[in-house]
Design an enzyme around this catalytic site. Sequence first.
Site, PDB file in Angstrom:
ATOM      1  N   GLY A 501       0.792  -1.218   0.000  1.00 28.94           N
ATOM      2  CA  GLY A 501       0.000   0.000   0.000  1.00 28.94           C
ATOM      3  C   GLY A 501       0.826   1.269   0.000  1.00 28.94           C
ATOM      4  O   GLY A 501       0.696   2.125  -0.894  1.00 28.94           O
ATOM      5  N   GLU A 659       3.449  -7.384   6.831  1.00 31.54           N
ATOM      6  CA  GLU A 659       3.371  -8.841   6.922  1.00 31.54           C
ATOM      7  C   GLU A 659       4.628  -9.517   7.444  1.00 31.54           C
ATOM      8  O   GLU A 659       4.562 -10.626   7.970  1.00 31.54           O
ATOM      9  CB  GLU A 659       2.991  -9.402   5.542  1.00 31.54           C
ATOM     10  CG  GLU A 659       1.549  -9.062   5.198  1.00 31.54           C
ATOM     11  CD  GLU A 659       1.204  -9.255   3.734  1.00 31.54           C
ATOM     12  OE1 GLU A 659       0.597 -10.276   3.399  1.00 31.54           O
ATOM     13  OE2 GLU A 659       1.523  -8.359   2.935  1.00 31.54           O
TER      14      GLU A 659
END
Length: 699
Positions: A501, A659
């Site tokens: 993002g 992540e």
Amino acid sequence: MRPTTALGSPAPRREGREKLTGTARYAAEHTPPRCAYAWPVPATVARGRVTAVDDTAATALPDVIGVLSPYNAPRLGPSDDPTLQLLQDFRVPHRGWYVAVAIAETLEAARAAASAVRVTYETEPHDVTLTVDHPDAYTPEEANGGHPAHREQGDPDAALSAAPVQVDCAYAVPPLHNHPMEPHAATADWDAESGHLTVYDSSQGGGAVREALAGLFKLPEGDVTVVSEHVGGGFGSKGTPRPHVVLAAMAARHCERPVKLSLPRGHLPATVGHRAPTLHRIRLGARADGTLTALTHEVTTHTSRVREFVEQAAVPARVMYAVPDVRTTHRAVALDVPTPSWMRAPGEAPGMYALESAMDELADALGIDPVELRLRNEPSTEPDSGRPFSSRHLVECLREGAERFGWAGRGAPHRDGAFLVGSGVAAATYPVLVAPSSARAHALPDGGYLVEVNATDIGTGARTVLAQVAADALRVPLDAVSIAIGHTGLPAGPLAGGSSGTASWGWAVHDACAALTARLERHRGPLPDEGLSASADTTQSAKQKSPYARHAFGAHFAEVRVDAVTGEVRVSRLLGVFAAGHILNPRTARSQFKGGMVMGIGMALTEHSTMDAAFGDFTESDLAGYHVPAHADVPILEAHWIDEHDKHLNPMGSKGIGEIGIVGTAAAIGNAVSHATGRRLRELPLTPDRVLAALDRSE
């Protein structure tokens, strides 16, 4: 004089006060006038066909508007995602597949009506059990992410046979569920007069939702607006449109009035995707000095009969270590199960659990320190592709982590009363991903700036960091910049996923603001009433294939206390050191790293789902049965980083951080448990029953 740079400062979340005071509005909190409510009806058989839907009792209840089923639902247009083709035929591909939806004036009435719908089925034999030797296992062309399912270099079988030291290990990771704090919800408003559909959706990307709804309901994309202003987490399960938004839009169009649909948590395991179970076999061959000579990583996983999704769990082994002879392969079995999908670090999380556990077993077999073993097998280029790394500071992460953790004094495991105490280490990796995005920047007559991009903030602090990117490029104070996100009327941006993002939206924001800065430098006199604007589109830049292998790396260190009486495992310390490019906001970055590490604790110790072979459904369908870490489960967490300067990424020099925190955490904890107990457990989670069984085994 140029103000202090905004990038790299620990700016607080811009939306923090709204969330704290409850004024931030999520998808289910939009209630247009005349809003109705919908409640879906899941199938109660594991495989078969609907032969009848009796809604007589349901529609006779007070405040019930109607029931849609395959017999009367509107016909949908084409979609490349079969999981969205709802109520279009009579097949039941798995338990929990939606076979009807009830609509009523109130939420309570909709739920009661859904319970009163009587569905008759013709059942068929089902199979939901994954095994390594399943007769229907096949090798797909690709795994998730477009990775080749099979890769082979050299002759790994011959190299393994010739290796002086070998390990051959099997590991298992169960099905896992995303369970974001905010369940999936949508409020759909169909304007029959204008033919416009407005949807407030709990989604990681409104653009993908708009595209899907436009196709399904045969509308121009301009006639669909999707708003995802605030999203209460997703972890991948909201990355693409899910059934709730289609049913809400279908009901709204059918009733010609707004309809709200919020899924109960018990529906999520069967409806919105899950991390598929993975069965791993890893073989490592090494010389006596620890130099790896061969590696094979074979993964077997399940997919559904509705849509193929193959967890890319063997892919990390293509990145991590210098091994001349390698085979990494994936096999899938199509079963009568819900379609798996993305869950935080798909592929890397389960794959690195297996690989880093095997590396620990090899270190034991060699009598070499586990940190030292990893250092000895550091590659100079990416093993699979041969490309140079844009930056790779795994060695530095391991060394700094070892120093901070006190690894040199690790020594032998010891006993503290009833507790067995040990420590473990594991490495982490996650690829650098970026997608095309656009953005628009405005200089306003009042001296402020407005930056627009259809980004989605799923709790990561996207608003804050994008404002920092903009302020830096505009050379203005951070508080002079306002950010508009979460609406398909804004310049198009990709979904919030794959830790991409900030890199994707931020690149476009930077370019738009740089263009605006240049325009302002050329401008003379006061700004016009409408201000000055500039736009950017990174399609060409983002799509260029880099000659470099771009990855983030990290190292996890864990200390555990294992109760020798009860088998309970407690993580007493957890430390992570990461190399993830330039850290744009230390405050929000540390939150992301720690959040991933907490999720890794759950993966290691408590989170699991069981597929009931007889009934064909997940038995742990709520947060009572599926235990995510609570405060009492989380120890002292430390997250640190090495601030990399990598000029081959994007204008900010950043890598994704959402992540990598979960990658390797479970392996570090599992390795610590092995160190503490002297027993190797190869199936997650490490629950007390499994630990006690291992402790009871003879040497």
